[in-house]
Write an enzyme that holds these catalytic residues in place. Sequence first.
Site, PDB file in Angstrom:
ATOM      1  N   CYS A 133      -0.439   4.043   2.186  1.00  0.00           N
ATOM      2  CA  CYS A 133      -0.218   3.818   3.617  1.00  0.00           C
ATOM      3  C   CYS A 133       1.224   4.115   4.017  1.00  0.00           C
ATOM      4  O   CYS A 133       1.482   4.736   5.049  1.00  0.00           O
ATOM      5  CB  CYS A 133      -0.533   2.360   3.987  1.00  0.00           C
ATOM      6  N   ASP A 134       2.180   3.664   3.200  1.00  0.00           N
ATOM      7  CA  ASP A 134       3.575   3.623   3.635  1.00  0.00           C
ATOM      8  C   ASP A 134       4.533   4.492   2.827  1.00  0.00           C
ATOM      9  O   ASP A 134       5.703   4.612   3.180  1.00  0.00           O
ATOM     10  CB  ASP A 134       4.074   2.171   3.602  1.00  0.00           C
ATOM     11  N   CYS A 140       0.841  -1.200   0.000  1.00  0.00           N
ATOM     12  CA  CYS A 140       0.000   0.000   0.000  1.00  0.00           C
ATOM     13  C   CYS A 140       0.873   1.246   0.000  1.00  0.00           C
ATOM     14  O   CYS A 140       1.391   1.653   1.045  1.00  0.00           O
ATOM     15  CB  CYS A 140      -0.930  -0.001   1.214  1.00  0.00           C
TER      16      CYS A 140
END
Length: 314
Positions: A140-141, A137
């Site tokens: 997300c990261d 992701c």
Amino acid sequence: MADREHTKCLIIGSGPAGYTAAIYASRANLQPIEYCGMQPGGQLTQTTVVENFPGYPEGVDGNQMMLDLRLQAERLGTTLRDGAIVGADLSKRPYVLTAEDGHEIEADTVIIATGASAKYLGLDDEKKYAGQGVSACATCDGFFYRKRTVAVVGGGDTACEEALYLAGLAKKVYMIVRKPFLRASEAMQKRVRDNEKIEILFEHNTLGLYGDDGVEGAHVVKRLGQPDEERYDLPIDGFFLAIGHKPNSELFSQWLDTDATGYIITLDGTPRTKLPGVFAAGDVADPHYRQAITAAASGCKAAIEADRYLREIG
């Protein structure tokens, strides 16, 4: 008859969607039962630090965040059970679900929050470096890779989107593409090709990853099995999988409509499915966003819809 109990609301799954549904259902006095599945807490338990969920100015460990949600649901009255639901009969109401120990639950409403699983290449190193440079992701990261070098695996629209997102943060983005072409739409291909930070490595496969304290590079091969096969090491700091997600919907596909990939189709922008009293929340019904905050919001909506449905049928 097998061991059977009755509940107003059964919640299946325990990521942000499931736990939030449990919190709202408990506050509505639905006395929900929640089966937490084989991976309590869902995909976020594989994430080290979550920085994009509102209310955590310093970020929060993914496991801690899910534990907080679990404790909140439990405090408000949810009956939490570890283990999976392995059988479903949604042919008539009340719906009958079967747990892995054979226990049966009759449910007036069902909230499906079983999530989706990212597809991986199947390399041992993906597990070894999970949370240490391997991610599925970018949204997300990606923040952790500002001004660093990363690789995205995949050649479809999702991979291109991830590469473009990362190009806004990273110093350099490689796209590792197995085929000699991109499968993405023409518009998306043009955006990738026009981005000077992105370099596409066509006809490449990843053989493994290396690094002493997290990912430091990938072992790759160009034109695998061909006379001009070339193997080399690609120095990178992050390795992002973008080869798709598989929604965990198989158990319900006999009863509910799904798209070609398996995402449960809901009605009119709500968590309602085509079956009255059955709702789908979170990543199992979301091919577009797949974020903790959107999953939590849909869990809230599902519980509100379940409460309204129960009031309507009296």
